[in-house]
Design a protein around this motif. Structure first.
Motif, PDB file in Angstrom:
ATOM      1  N   ALA A 148       0.835  -1.200   0.000  1.00 26.65           N
ATOM      2  CA  ALA A 148       0.000   0.000   0.000  1.00 26.65           C
ATOM      3  C   ALA A 148       0.871   1.251   0.000  1.00 26.65           C
ATOM      4  CB  ALA A 148      -0.909   0.010   1.227  1.00 26.65           C
ATOM      5  N   HIS A 149       0.305   2.341  -0.502  1.00 26.28           N
ATOM      6  CA  HIS A 149       0.998   3.631  -0.424  1.00 26.28           C
ATOM      7  C   HIS A 149       1.310   3.937   1.036  1.00 26.28           C
ATOM      8  CE1 HIS A 149       1.682   7.979  -0.617  1.00 26.28           C
ATOM      9  NE2 HIS A 149       1.884   7.824  -1.917  1.00 26.28           N
ATOM     10  N   TYR A 150       2.479   4.486   1.284  1.00 24.27           N
ATOM     11  CA  TYR A 150       2.901   4.652   2.676  1.00 24.27           C
ATOM     12  C   TYR A 150       1.994   5.576   3.466  1.00 24.27           C
ATOM     13  CZ  TYR A 150       5.017   9.272   1.697  1.00 24.27           C
ATOM     14  OH  TYR A 150       5.209  10.587   1.364  1.00 24.27           O
ATOM     15  N   ARG A 151       1.234   6.436   2.782  1.00 20.96           N
ATOM     16  CA  ARG A 151       0.312   7.318   3.501  1.00 20.96           C
ATOM     17  C   ARG A 151      -1.095   6.743   3.603  1.00 20.96           C
ATOM     18  NH1 ARG A 151      -0.735  11.962   1.087  1.00 20.96           N
ATOM     19  NH2 ARG A 151       0.462  11.768  -0.837  1.00 20.96           N
ATOM     20  N   SER A 152      -1.285   5.508   3.131  1.00 23.82           N
ATOM     21  CA  SER A 152      -2.590   4.842   3.228  1.00 23.82           C
ATOM     22  C   SER A 152      -2.645   3.956   4.460  1.00 23.82           C
ATOM     23  CB  SER A 152      -2.835   3.953   2.004  1.00 23.82           C
ATOM     24  OG  SER A 152      -2.879   4.700   0.826  1.00 23.82           O
ATOM     25  N   MET A 153      -3.795   3.888   5.098  1.00 25.86           N
ATOM     26  CA  MET A 153      -4.001   2.910   6.147  1.00 25.86           C
ATOM     27  C   MET A 153      -3.990   1.504   5.539  1.00 25.86           C
ATOM     28  SD  MET A 153      -4.366   4.635   8.956  1.00 25.86           S
ATOM     29  CE  MET A 153      -4.748   6.323   9.465  1.00 25.86           C
ATOM     30  N   ILE A 154      -3.457   0.545   6.267  1.00 31.79           N
ATOM     31  CA  ILE A 154      -3.518  -0.855   5.859  1.00 31.79           C
ATOM     32  C   ILE A 154      -4.439  -1.567   6.836  1.00 31.79           C
ATOM     33  CG2 ILE A 154      -2.237  -2.988   5.496  1.00 31.79           C
ATOM     34  CD1 ILE A 154       0.250  -1.380   4.997  1.00 31.79           C
ATOM     35  N   GLU A 155      -5.558  -2.057   6.347  1.00 33.34           N
ATOM     36  CA  GLU A 155      -6.513  -2.760   7.200  1.00 33.34           C
ATOM     37  C   GLU A 155      -6.204  -4.255   7.166  1.00 33.34           C
ATOM     38  OE1 GLU A 155      -9.920  -3.774   9.573  1.00 33.34           O
ATOM     39  OE2 GLU A 155      -8.632  -2.005   9.389  1.00 33.34           O
ATOM     40  N   TYR A 156      -5.866  -4.809   8.325  1.00 33.34           N
ATOM     41  CA  TYR A 156      -5.615  -6.248   8.403  1.00 33.34           C
ATOM     42  C   TYR A 156      -6.936  -6.999   8.481  1.00 33.34           C
ATOM     43  CZ  TYR A 156      -4.382 -10.846  10.026  1.00 33.34           C
ATOM     44  OH  TYR A 156      -4.285 -12.205  10.130  1.00 33.34           O
ATOM     45  N   HIS A 157      -7.040  -8.077   7.695  1.00 36.67           N
ATOM     46  CA  HIS A 157      -8.182  -8.971   7.809  1.00 36.67           C
ATOM     47  C   HIS A 157      -7.669 -10.399   7.695  1.00 36.67           C
ATOM     48  CE1 HIS A 157      -8.188  -9.771   3.451  1.00 36.67           C
ATOM     49  NE2 HIS A 157      -7.961  -8.479   3.305  1.00 36.67           N
ATOM     50  N   GLU A 158      -8.556 -11.347   7.879  1.00 36.47           N
ATOM     51  CA  GLU A 158      -8.164 -12.744   7.987  1.00 36.47           C
ATOM     52  C   GLU A 158      -7.367 -13.238   6.783  1.00 36.47           C
ATOM     53  OE1 GLU A 158      -7.850 -16.291  10.091  1.00 36.47           O
ATOM     54  OE2 GLU A 158      -8.775 -14.430  10.752  1.00 36.47           O
ATOM     55  N   GLY A 159      -7.695 -12.734   5.602  1.00 37.27           N
ATOM     56  CA  GLY A 159      -7.009 -13.219   4.399  1.00 37.27           C
ATOM     57  C   GLY A 159      -5.861 -12.355   3.936  1.00 37.27           C
ATOM     58  N   SER A 160      -5.482 -11.335   4.696  1.00 37.09           N
ATOM     59  CA  SER A 160      -4.466 -10.382   4.237  1.00 37.09           C
ATOM     60  C   SER A 160      -3.152 -11.051   3.861  1.00 37.09           C
ATOM     61  CB  SER A 160      -4.208  -9.333   5.321  1.00 37.09           C
ATOM     62  OG  SER A 160      -5.313  -8.519   5.540  1.00 37.09           O
ATOM     63  N   LEU A 161      -2.637 -11.883   4.754  1.00 41.76           N
ATOM     64  CA  LEU A 161      -1.327 -12.484   4.515  1.00 41.76           C
ATOM     65  C   LEU A 161      -1.398 -13.546   3.421  1.00 41.76           C
ATOM     66  CD1 LEU A 161       0.011 -12.697   8.168  1.00 41.76           C
ATOM     67  CD2 LEU A 161       0.392 -10.924   6.450  1.00 41.76           C
ATOM     68  N   ALA A 162      -2.547 -14.216   3.298  1.00 43.29           N
ATOM     69  CA  ALA A 162      -2.709 -15.183   2.213  1.00 43.29           C
ATOM     70  C   ALA A 162      -2.682 -14.479   0.868  1.00 43.29           C
ATOM     71  CB  ALA A 162      -4.013 -15.960   2.391  1.00 43.29           C
ATOM     72  N   GLU A 163      -3.343 -13.324   0.784  1.00 41.63           N
ATOM     73  CA  GLU A 163      -3.334 -12.548  -0.458  1.00 41.63           C
ATOM     74  C   GLU A 163      -1.923 -12.090  -0.799  1.00 41.63           C
ATOM     75  OE1 GLU A 163      -6.073  -9.464   0.382  1.00 41.63           O
ATOM     76  OE2 GLU A 163      -7.833 -10.777   0.363  1.00 41.63           O
ATOM     77  N   ALA A 164      -1.196 -11.604   0.204  1.00 44.37           N
ATOM     78  CA  ALA A 164       0.179 -11.184  -0.031  1.00 44.37           C
ATOM     79  C   ALA A 164       1.041 -12.361  -0.454  1.00 44.37           C
ATOM     80  CB  ALA A 164       0.750 -10.531   1.231  1.00 44.37           C
ATOM     81  N   GLY A 165       0.832 -13.506   0.203  1.00 43.76           N
ATOM     82  CA  GLY A 165       1.590 -14.699  -0.154  1.00 43.76           C
ATOM     83  C   GLY A 165       1.321 -15.144  -1.574  1.00 43.76           C
ATOM     84  N   ALA A 166       0.059 -15.035  -2.024  1.00 44.05           N
ATOM     85  CA  ALA A 166      -0.282 -15.415  -3.390  1.00 44.05           C
ATOM     86  C   ALA A 166       0.405 -14.498  -4.400  1.00 44.05           C
ATOM     87  CB  ALA A 166      -1.798 -15.369  -3.580  1.00 44.05           C
ATOM     88  N   ALA A 167       0.476 -13.211  -4.080  1.00 41.25           N
ATOM     89  CA  ALA A 167       1.165 -12.272  -4.974  1.00 41.25           C
ATOM     90  C   ALA A 167       2.652 -12.602  -5.064  1.00 41.25           C
ATOM     91  CB  ALA A 167       0.965 -10.843  -4.477  1.00 41.25           C
TER      92      ALA A 167
END
Length: 624
Positions: free
Chosen positions: A429-448
């Motif tokens: 995310a852009h460094y000035r954007s909030m990052i909202e953690y949710h249950e699938g966040s790390l799975a999505e990052a891992g898939a990328a």
């Protein structure tokens, strides 16, 4: 952007109110303000009902600093979405922000406009490849030019070592690591990065007492945990990482200068406290756009010896209930430094009187960074040329924090997700954007990450990439020069990944290799290159040896499968493939032969260890 100081009273006039959104050619949309909120003493964020802009992000915060953070994003330039929570605290006016830099909110009808009155509503377009950064102090995009040719001095407020770090704590380090890499590689600048360690303060003393440990032992333990966490996430070591307790001499010298110039005074009550006189410095409040009369009293020390309740502590006299080791002798009396004084003294020690960039989390703008700037400039120091602030990681629309029970410690997170995936998550995310953690966040990052890694593995098998130098696409450069638009830069990365896979499938091996090398170059800058030695086998000790052993076993199975296929025994070949699939091994048949990779079922519990934080549960109230 517009704003007023935090007044703490309810405004007159109707709510909701419309707000305009500016684009390069004027107003391009209208948002409905349903409330504004006060965060850490600064009126800052509003909730809106509609946003126009490509990937625009809008955040809303509740009435207290640790409550109700929401975000909503648009999918296209013409789409509009609704922020998902109402900000309950309503004050007179607001600083209105969108984190997507091209579509700032610029008009609040019925509100009060201050701070950005004479500044352009829309940031200037980039010219060539010059780097533009959003300067918090100027409240606008500015072209970055180093104070000294070829060199950059950057000071980043590090962590207070009161506890083990969670992913919200380390976002700042990842964000400024990307900036450092871009300055170094993209602009060929020599960067000196100073990241301090606040190893003594009220919270450290309280936590250590509660744990029945010496404060310095408690602090050092958490300092080591922080260093380990940053290394785990691929954050490059700071050039210098000074501790506050090692710079008492420099702090006393700075206090002496301020007292001599009439901007500081020793408390008359004999407490040993030394305070900065905010009324003596007319520019106090300029960083955050506040008027002095709108500010709340400083809560960093007992006000008994203050001339004005908003004066802040430079030095705290020793108290009878504090450890004897938590004090240093000075001509003001025995005591310890105030939080704000530390950074001014250490920045000057390692970067000089003036330096290029001061960075930190958005919650540090007031009072910490406001006070740093005031005391440094009152002492006659130019101090920071640019101020950059990163936004939070949030959980259930709240700032991540241990007091709320929603903190995800790095050591726990990296037991259930690859450190590289966590790094990608914090970088994307852009460094000035909030990052909202949710249950699938790390799975999505891992898939990328898997998509990037899969392409690089495919190409490396037919055209080794180790000695191939990649060229950065111009679109990537433009995105990074646009206030570190990492989301735009990653779009270029994934477009290049797709193009390289297509070239590979078409048999254009050299073209695929050139594109893959560009992917390596881009992900190196973002710190998410899967081929970087830091990430290879870095998840657990001995993983490299384990991977080599697994490869040997799988290759034997693949050879047996190929033999069965050659003998037209397709049932046996399919049985081998099914056995490997059941074991979590994915097989891909390519023109150059079969290749394997570890697969993860779609329903695998990537974040199972984190499920003590259900994303659909009611938000807990802050603890006292």
């Amino acid at each position: 952007m517009l704003g007023v100081g935090a007044g703490g009273h309810h405004p007159a006039g109707p709510w909701p109110r419309p707000a305009e959104i500016a684009g390069p050619d004027g107003v391009v949309g209208v948002a409905e303000v349903t409330g504004v909120a006060e965060v850490a003493g600064v009126v800052e964020i509003i909730e809106i009902a509609g946003v126009v802009g490509p990937d625009a992000m809008v955040t809303a915060r509740g009435e207290h600093a640790d409550r109700a953070v929401s975000s909503a994003s648009t999918g296209t330039a013409t789409a509009a979405t609704r922020a998902v929570r109402e900000a309950r605290g309503i004050l007179d006016g607001a600083v209105i922000m969108t984190s997507e830099p091209h579509y700032p909110l610029v008009g609040l009808h019925g509100g009060t406009r201050t701070g950005a009155r004479d500044r352009p509503a829309y940031p200037p377009k980039l010219a060539g490849v010059s780097l533009h950064l959003f300067d918090t102090a100027a409240r606008e995009m500015r072209e970055f030019r180093p104070l000294q040719d070829g060199k950059v001095g950057m000071y980043i407020c590090g962590l207070t070592t009161q506890g083990a770090p969670h992913i919200g704590h380390v976002r700042f380090a990842v964000a400024f690591d990307v900036l450092r890499r871009w300055l170094t590689v993209g602009h060929e600048l020599e960067v000196t990065l100073v990241r301090n360690v606040t190893d003594i303060d009220d919270k450290i003393l309280a936590k250590a007492t509660e744990a029945q440990q010496e404060w310095w032992a408690w602090s050092y333990r958490n300092e080591r945990l922080t260093s380990e966490a940053l290394d785990l996430l691929g954050v490059l070591p700071a050039t210098y990482e000074p501790r506050a307790t090692g710079h008492i001499v420099e702090m006393v010298e700075l206090m002496d200068t301020l007292v001599e110039k009439g901007h500081a005074y020793a408390a008359a009550d004999g407490s040993g406290d030394v305070y900065f006189d905010v009324k003596s410095w007319p520019e106090y409040g300029s960083l955050t756009g506040q008027a002095l009369e709108d500010m709340a009293p400083a809560e960093d020390a007992d006000p008994r010896g203050k001339r004005d309740p908003r004066d802040f502590a430079l030095w705290k006299g020793h108290k009878v209930d504090e450890p004897a080791s938590a004090q240093w002798p000075t001509h003001f009396g025995h005591g310890r430094p105030g939080w704000h004084l530390e950074c001014s003294a250490m920045a000057r020690r390692y970067l000089g009187d003036a330096f290029d960039i001061h960075g930190g989390g958005i919650d540090l703008r007031f009072p910490h960074h406001e006070n740093e700037q005031a005391q440094s400039r009152a002492a006659g120091l130019p101090f920071a040329n640019f101020w950059l602030h990163n936004a939070w990681v949030t959980v259930r629309n709240q700032k991540m924090g241990k007091s709320l029970g929603n903190a995800l410690e790095i050591q726990a997170v990296t037991r259930v997700a690859r450190p590289l995936a966590v790094r990608y998550y914090l970088t994307a995310a852009h460094y000035r954007s909030m990052i909202e953690y949710h249950e699938g966040s790390l799975a999505e990052a891992g898939a990328a990450v898997d998509r990037i890694e899969g392409l690089l593995d495919r190409v490396d098998q037919v055209r080794p990439l180790a000695d191939r130098r990649g060229t950065l696409p111009q679109a990537f450069r433009d995105a990074m020069d646009d206030d570190l638009n990492v989301s735009g830069a990653l779009a270029v990365v994934h477009d290049t990944v797709r193009a390289a896979n297509t070239a590979l499938d078409d048999g254009d091996l050299d073209g695929a290799a050139d594109l893959a090398a560009a992917v390596v170059a881009m992900t190196d800058i973002l710190g998410v290159n899967p081929m970087d030695p830091h990430w290879v086998g870095a998840s657990t000790p001995g993983q490299g040896d384990a991977t080599a052993a697994l490869d040997s076993l799988v290759q034997a199975q693949l050879a047996a499968r190929q033999s069965a296929r050659s003998a037209r025994d397709f049932a046996a070949a399919d049985a081998i493939r099914d056995q490997l699939t059941a074991a979590g091994i994915a097989i891909e048949d390519t023109p150059s032969g079969p290749r394997w990779s570890l697969s993860r079922p779609a329903d695998a519990p990537v974040t199972s260890a984190l499920r003590g934080i259900p994303t659909d549960a009611p938000a807990p109230q802050p603890k006292d």
